[in-house]
Design a protein around this motif. Sequence first.
Motif, PDB file in Angstrom:
ATOM      1  N   ARG A  61     123.090  48.662  16.194  1.00 31.01           N
ATOM      2  CA  ARG A  61     124.075  48.519  17.262  1.00 31.01           C
ATOM      3  C   ARG A  61     123.540  47.669  18.411  1.00 31.01           C
ATOM      4  N   THR A  62     122.284  47.854  18.753  1.00 38.83           N
ATOM      5  CA  THR A  62     121.677  47.098  19.846  1.00 38.83           C
ATOM      6  C   THR A  62     121.514  45.638  19.440  1.00 38.83           C
ATOM      7  N   GLY A  63     121.132  45.433  18.157  1.00 40.06           N
ATOM      8  CA  GLY A  63     121.041  44.121  17.526  1.00 40.06           C
ATOM      9  C   GLY A  63     120.773  42.954  18.436  1.00 40.06           C
ATOM     10  N   SER A  64     121.752  42.094  18.544  1.00 35.41           N
ATOM     11  CA  SER A  64     121.581  40.858  19.300  1.00 35.41           C
ATOM     12  C   SER A  64     121.815  41.034  20.801  1.00 35.41           C
ATOM     13  N   LEU A  65     122.239  42.224  21.213  1.00 35.12           N
ATOM     14  CA  LEU A  65     122.508  42.433  22.635  1.00 35.12           C
ATOM     15  C   LEU A  65     121.236  42.512  23.465  1.00 35.12           C
ATOM     16  N   VAL A  66     120.269  43.298  22.999  1.00 35.17           N
ATOM     17  CA  VAL A  66     119.010  43.478  23.738  1.00 35.17           C
ATOM     18  C   VAL A  66     117.866  43.401  22.718  1.00 35.17           C
ATOM     19  N   PRO A  67     117.408  42.186  22.412  1.00 33.63           N
ATOM     20  CA  PRO A  67     116.393  42.016  21.361  1.00 33.63           C
ATOM     21  C   PRO A  67     115.104  42.807  21.592  1.00 33.63           C
ATOM     22  N   ILE A  68     114.658  42.928  22.829  1.00 36.63           N
ATOM     23  CA  ILE A  68     113.411  43.659  23.090  1.00 36.63           C
ATOM     24  C   ILE A  68     113.583  45.135  22.728  1.00 36.63           C
ATOM     25  N   GLU A  69     114.700  45.731  23.121  1.00 35.31           N
ATOM     26  CA  GLU A  69     114.960  47.126  22.776  1.00 35.31           C
ATOM     27  C   GLU A  69     115.087  47.286  21.265  1.00 35.31           C
ATOM     28  N   THR A  70     115.739  46.333  20.616  1.00 35.01           N
ATOM     29  CA  THR A  70     115.893  46.394  19.164  1.00 35.01           C
ATOM     30  C   THR A  70     114.545  46.373  18.466  1.00 35.01           C
ATOM     31  N   ASP A  71     113.630  45.537  18.956  1.00 31.99           N
ATOM     32  CA  ASP A  71     112.286  45.491  18.368  1.00 31.99           C
ATOM     33  C   ASP A  71     111.603  46.850  18.469  1.00 31.99           C
ATOM     34  N   CYS A  72     111.716  47.470  19.629  1.00 30.88           N
ATOM     35  CA  CYS A  72     111.080  48.787  19.826  1.00 30.88           C
ATOM     36  C   CYS A  72     111.733  49.850  18.951  1.00 30.88           C
ATOM     37  N   LEU A  73     113.054  49.845  18.867  1.00 35.37           N
ATOM     38  CA  LEU A  73     113.760  50.809  18.023  1.00 35.37           C
ATOM     39  C   LEU A  73     113.415  50.592  16.550  1.00 35.37           C
ATOM     40  N   SER A  74     113.315  49.343  16.143  1.00 34.57           N
ATOM     41  CA  SER A  74     112.960  49.043  14.752  1.00 34.57           C
ATOM     42  C   SER A  74     111.549  49.516  14.435  1.00 34.57           C
ATOM     43  N   ALA A  75     110.629  49.339  15.374  1.00 35.87           N
ATOM     44  CA  ALA A  75     109.259  49.817  15.171  1.00 35.87           C
ATOM     45  C   ALA A  75     109.235  51.342  15.076  1.00 35.87           C
ATOM     46  N   ALA A  76     109.995  52.018  15.932  1.00 32.17           N
ATOM     47  CA  ALA A  76     110.063  53.489  15.877  1.00 32.17           C
ATOM     48  C   ALA A  76     110.679  53.942  14.555  1.00 32.17           C
ATOM     49  N   ARG A  77     111.710  53.238  14.122  1.00 34.66           N
ATOM     50  CA  ARG A  77     112.362  53.561  12.840  1.00 34.66           C
ATOM     51  C   ARG A  77     111.359  53.455  11.703  1.00 34.66           C
ATOM     52  N   THR A  78     110.533  52.410  11.711  1.00 43.36           N
ATOM     53  CA  THR A  78     109.535  52.236  10.660  1.00 43.36           C
ATOM     54  C   THR A  78     108.501  53.349  10.690  1.00 43.36           C
ATOM     55  N   ARG A  79     108.039  53.718  11.875  1.00 43.67           N
ATOM     56  CA  ARG A  79     107.049  54.799  11.996  1.00 43.67           C
ATOM     57  C   ARG A  79     107.626  56.136  11.518  1.00 43.67           C
ATOM     58  N   ILE A  80     108.882  56.402  11.843  1.00 39.72           N
ATOM     59  CA  ILE A  80     109.518  57.649  11.377  1.00 39.72           C
ATOM     60  C   ILE A  80     109.612  57.640   9.855  1.00 39.72           C
ATOM     61  N   TRP A  81     109.941  56.491   9.276  1.00 39.52           N
ATOM     62  CA  TRP A  81     109.983  56.404   7.818  1.00 39.52           C
ATOM     63  C   TRP A  81     108.610  56.709   7.232  1.00 39.52           C
ATOM     64  N   GLN A  82     107.567  56.155   7.826  1.00 40.85           N
ATOM     65  CA  GLN A  82     106.223  56.397   7.322  1.00 40.85           C
ATOM     66  C   GLN A  82     105.884  57.890   7.387  1.00 40.85           C
ATOM     67  N   ALA A  83     106.296  58.552   8.453  1.00 38.60           N
ATOM     68  CA  ALA A  83     106.068  60.000   8.561  1.00 38.60           C
ATOM     69  C   ALA A  83     106.852  60.746   7.483  1.00 38.60           C
ATOM     70  N   ALA A  84     108.101  60.345   7.248  1.00 38.65           N
ATOM     71  CA  ALA A  84     108.912  60.991   6.206  1.00 38.65           C
ATOM     72  C   ALA A  84     108.285  60.768   4.828  1.00 38.65           C
ATOM     73  N   ASP A  85     107.730  59.591   4.607  1.00 40.53           N
ATOM     74  CA  ASP A  85     107.078  59.297   3.334  1.00 40.53           C
ATOM     75  C   ASP A  85     105.851  60.189   3.131  1.00 40.53           C
TER      76      ASP A  85
END
Length: 151
Positions: A61-85
């Motif tokens: 949703r944040t996508g192209s609106l706020v790229p810096i926030e999107t980068d941080c959210l994407s990094a958090a999403r990846t870390r959560i996936w790693q924890a779930a794995d």
Amino acid sequence: MSRTASTPTAQDFVPFATAALDSHRALNVPAGPLVTSRAELDSLHEHLVAVYELLDAHAIRTGSLVPIETDCLSAARTRIWQAADHLHAAYHSSPRPDSGEIPDREACRAGLPEGAPELTICRRHQIAARLLRRRSTPADLHGPFTGLVRH
């Protein structure tokens, strides 16, 4: 319909979920068994996959609106996936409650080798992994740092 101070908003539910986890930890972990049960690992995995999906929705949703926030959210999403794995791997490393036998991790890929509902964790993990593969690259998942830094 007017909104009153007592009407909950969407943002009110995440703190409730956090408080519930804090309560669960305080009540069950110190007094509970020394080894984490498969049911507990399954529940924790379900929770992390839900957090992964929430972060994914925010990042998209944040996508192209706020790229810096999107980068941080994407990094958090990846870390959560790693924890779930890791939780998924811990589940397969824990003994079965009936026999004490430790199942082969490869059996997970066959679907439900122990039958439903014991390995619903595997189905959930596979569904989340499909979403992950659409949103991430192998470098995102295996790199020591999972986010871009924009200045």
